[in-house]
Design a protein around this motif. Structure first.
Motif, mmCIF file in Angstrom:
data_model
loop_
_atom_site.group_PDB
_atom_site.id
_atom_site.type_symbol
_atom_site.label_atom_id
_atom_site.label_comp_id
_atom_site.label_asym_id
_atom_site.label_seq_id
_atom_site.Cartn_x
_atom_site.Cartn_y
_atom_site.Cartn_z
ATOM 1 N N VAL A 1 40.396 36.791 31.434
ATOM 2 C CA VAL A 1 39.682 36.515 32.688
ATOM 3 C C VAL A 1 38.275 36.008 32.396
ATOM 4 O O VAL A 1 37.803 35.053 33.020
ATOM 5 N N ALA A 2 37.616 36.629 31.419
ATOM 6 C CA ALA A 2 36.271 36.191 31.046
ATOM 7 C C ALA A 2 36.280 34.755 30.534
ATOM 8 O O ALA A 2 35.356 33.982 30.795
ATOM 9 N N GLU A 3 37.340 34.382 29.801
ATOM 10 C CA GLU A 3 37.440 33.013 29.295
ATOM 11 C C GLU A 3 37.684 32.021 30.426
ATOM 12 O O GLU A 3 37.124 30.920 30.436
ATOM 13 N N GLU A 4 38.503 32.417 31.399
ATOM 14 C CA GLU A 4 38.832 31.510 32.499
ATOM 15 C C GLU A 4 37.629 31.234 33.388
ATOM 16 O O GLU A 4 37.447 30.109 33.861
ATOM 17 N N CYS A 5 36.818 32.244 33.633
ATOM 18 C CA CYS A 5 35.712 32.081 34.585
ATOM 19 C C CYS A 5 34.373 31.776 33.914
ATOM 20 O O CYS A 5 33.349 31.664 34.579
ATOM 21 N N GLY A 6 34.376 31.644 32.571
ATOM 22 C CA GLY A 6 33.154 31.269 31.866
ATOM 23 C C GLY A 6 32.265 32.426 31.451
ATOM 24 O O GLY A 6 31.249 32.218 30.780
ATOM 25 N N LEU A 7 32.636 33.649 31.822
ATOM 26 C CA LEU A 7 31.813 34.805 31.462
ATOM 27 C C LEU A 7 31.884 35.125 29.975
ATOM 28 O O LEU A 7 31.068 35.892 29.467
ATOM 29 N N ILE A 8 32.860 34.521 29.268
ATOM 30 C CA ILE A 8 32.982 34.791 27.840
ATOM 31 C C ILE A 8 31.759 34.277 27.089
ATOM 32 O O ILE A 8 31.435 34.787 26.004
ATOM 33 N N LEU A 9 31.062 33.292 27.648
ATOM 34 C CA LEU A 9 29.886 32.748 26.957
ATOM 35 C C LEU A 9 28.740 33.754 26.909
ATOM 36 O O LEU A 9 28.236 34.067 25.828
ATOM 37 N N PRO A 10 28.289 34.314 28.052
ATOM 38 C CA PRO A 10 27.253 35.352 27.956
ATOM 39 C C PRO A 10 27.746 36.625 27.271
ATOM 40 O O PRO A 10 26.994 37.272 26.543
ATOM 41 N N LEU A 11 29.031 36.974 27.482
ATOM 42 C CA LEU A 11 29.569 38.164 26.819
ATOM 43 C C LEU A 11 29.628 37.953 25.313
ATOM 44 O O LEU A 11 29.233 38.831 24.538
ATOM 45 N N ALA B 1 48.817 39.521 45.620
ATOM 46 C CA ALA B 1 48.312 40.766 45.024
ATOM 47 C C ALA B 1 47.716 40.500 43.638
ATOM 48 O O ALA B 1 46.679 41.056 43.279
ATOM 49 N N ARG B 2 48.394 39.634 42.848
ATOM 50 C CA ARG B 2 47.868 39.311 41.513
ATOM 51 C C ARG B 2 46.546 38.565 41.615
ATOM 52 O O ARG B 2 45.613 38.815 40.837
ATOM 53 N N ALA B 3 46.460 37.631 42.575
ATOM 54 C CA ALA B 3 45.225 36.869 42.760
ATOM 55 C C ALA B 3 44.077 37.788 43.173
ATOM 56 O O ALA B 3 42.941 37.644 42.704
ATOM 57 N N HIS B 4 44.381 38.737 44.058
ATOM 58 C CA HIS B 4 43.355 39.674 44.506
ATOM 59 C C HIS B 4 42.881 40.555 43.342
ATOM 60 O O HIS B 4 41.683 40.808 43.192
ATOM 61 N N ALA B 5 43.841 41.012 42.526
ATOM 62 C CA ALA B 5 43.494 41.864 41.385
ATOM 63 C C ALA B 5 42.631 41.097 40.388
ATOM 64 O O ALA B 5 41.666 41.643 39.834
ATOM 65 N N ARG B 6 42.957 39.813 40.169
ATOM 66 C CA ARG B 6 42.173 39.014 39.233
ATOM 67 C C ARG B 6 40.763 38.785 39.751
ATOM 68 O O ARG B 6 39.789 38.872 39.005
ATOM 69 N N LEU B 7 40.633 38.471 41.044
ATOM 70 C CA LEU B 7 39.316 38.257 41.641
ATOM 71 C C LEU B 7 38.474 39.527 41.575
ATOM 72 O O LEU B 7 37.275 39.489 41.290
ATOM 73 N N SER B 8 39.123 40.663 41.823
ATOM 74 C CA SER B 8 38.421 41.941 41.741
ATOM 75 C C SER B 8 37.922 42.203 40.327
ATOM 76 O O SER B 8 36.790 42.659 40.128
ATOM 77 N N LEU B 9 38.779 41.889 39.322
ATOM 78 C CA LEU B 9 38.385 42.100 37.924
ATOM 79 C C LEU B 9 37.225 41.184 37.551
ATOM 80 O O LEU B 9 36.303 41.599 36.844
ATOM 81 N N GLU B 10 37.260 39.929 38.032
ATOM 82 C CA GLU B 10 36.166 38.991 37.732
ATOM 83 C C GLU B 10 34.855 39.495 38.333
ATOM 84 O O GLU B 10 33.806 39.444 37.682
ATOM 85 N N THR B 11 34.905 40.001 39.553
ATOM 86 C CA THR B 11 33.705 40.541 40.198
ATOM 87 C C THR B 11 33.164 41.731 39.421
ATOM 88 O O THR B 11 31.949 41.853 39.188
ATOM 89 N N ARG B 12 34.061 42.598 38.985
ATOM 90 C CA ARG B 12 33.641 43.778 38.197
ATOM 91 C C ARG B 12 33.059 43.351 36.851
ATOM 92 O O ARG B 12 32.117 43.973 36.345
ATOM 93 N N LEU B 13 33.616 42.280 36.271
ATOM 94 C CA LEU B 13 33.107 41.784 34.992
ATOM 95 C C LEU B 13 31.668 41.323 35.122
ATOM 96 O O LEU B 13 30.825 41.606 34.257
ATOM 97 N N ARG B 14 31.385 40.587 36.189
ATOM 98 C CA ARG B 14 30.023 40.096 36.398
ATOM 99 C C ARG B 14 29.041 41.255 36.531
ATOM 100 O O ARG B 14 27.942 41.229 35.983
ATOM 101 N N ARG B 15 29.449 42.277 37.261
ATOM 102 C CA ARG B 15 28.589 43.452 37.424
ATOM 103 C C ARG B 15 28.440 44.207 36.105
ATOM 104 O O ARG B 15 27.378 44.753 35.799
ATOM 105 N N ALA B 16 29.534 44.227 35.328
ATOM 106 C CA ALA B 16 29.496 44.952 34.056
ATOM 107 C C ALA B 16 28.479 44.353 33.105
ATOM 108 O O ALA B 16 27.788 45.074 32.378
ATOM 109 N N LEU B 17 28.380 43.011 33.091
ATOM 110 C CA LEU B 17 27.380 42.361 32.249
ATOM 111 C C LEU B 17 25.979 42.748 32.682
ATOM 112 O O LEU B 17 25.098 43.003 31.856
ATOM 113 N N GLU B 18 25.756 42.796 33.998
ATOM 114 C CA GLU B 18 24.438 43.140 34.520
ATOM 115 C C GLU B 18 24.094 44.601 34.240
ATOM 116 O O GLU B 18 22.934 44.936 33.960
#
Length: 214
Positions: free
Chosen positions: A61-71, A1-18
């Protein structure tokens, strides 16, 4: 459940940047002696479908998946743009402070990111303050010194955040090109009732003043 929640948040983060769902809130900084406004700190916030998501949730989450750089690049650019816009309207507020994440700072590309944000906004480098936590600075102090020296030569201010928690070596501290120490809240919170915290805060203030820092 935690892994699913994290993956969902990462997906939402990518969309949020766009979709441009992030915004900056500005926290004012006041001089305690006279109440004068002396600066402000840019804090990133994420509002998704009316839900305000805490930075404590999405920054790791942004730091773990690299999204912190564009953010992080967007935060820098937007803070500089807004600061310049306020100055153009006659609001000569002192520097805007922007936090650098550990991931941003470990990559020398952060210097190019800062230069681009300043050039695109037309903000004077002296009106930008970059905050780095003490722990990150002490991970690789020689590399930190090299980056700080580069930014210092360009006129950008640097400060150490969460000071008192990162086990600083005083021999390195005197070499850091910083003008301000921000004492960690764990010491400040109880100074009115904890004499040990009060003593630590007084010692840090004395140390900063002796090194010519705020």
């Amino acid at each position: 459940a935690r892994a699913h929640a994290r993956l969902s948040l990462e997906t939402r983060l990518r969309r949020a940047l766009e979709r441009g769902e992030f915004q900056l809130h500005y926290q004012p900084q006041f001089q305690m002696t006279d109440g004068r406004l002396i600066g402000y700190e840019a804090l990133v916030r994420w509002s998704s479908n009316g839900e305000l998501i805490s930075p404590a949730q999405f920054i790791p989450v942004a730091e773990e998946c690299g999204l912190i750089l564009p953010l992080g690049a967007w935060v820098l650019k937007e803070a500089c743009r807004q600061s310049r816009a306020w100055r153009d309207r006659g609001l000569a507020i002192q520097p805007v402070a922007v936090n650098l994440s550990a991931v941003q700072f470990r990559r020398r590309a952060v210097i190019a990111t800062v230069i681009e944000a300043l050039q695109s906004s037309g903000l004077d480098p002296g009106n930008l303050e970059l905050e780095l936590t003490e722990g990150v600075a002490m991970e690789n102090p020689l590399e930190a010194i090299a980056v700080m020296n580069d930014l210092y030569r360009r006129g950008v201010r640097m400060s150490i955040d969460d000071f008192g928690t990162g086990y600083s070596s005083l021999s390195y501290l005197k070499r850091f090109k910083v003008y301000k120490l921000k004492i960690d809240k764990s010491f400040v919170r109880d100074i009115s009732r904890d004499p040990e915290d009060e003593a630590i805060v007084e010692a840090i203030i004395g140390l900063a003043e002796s090194l010519g820092m705020q």
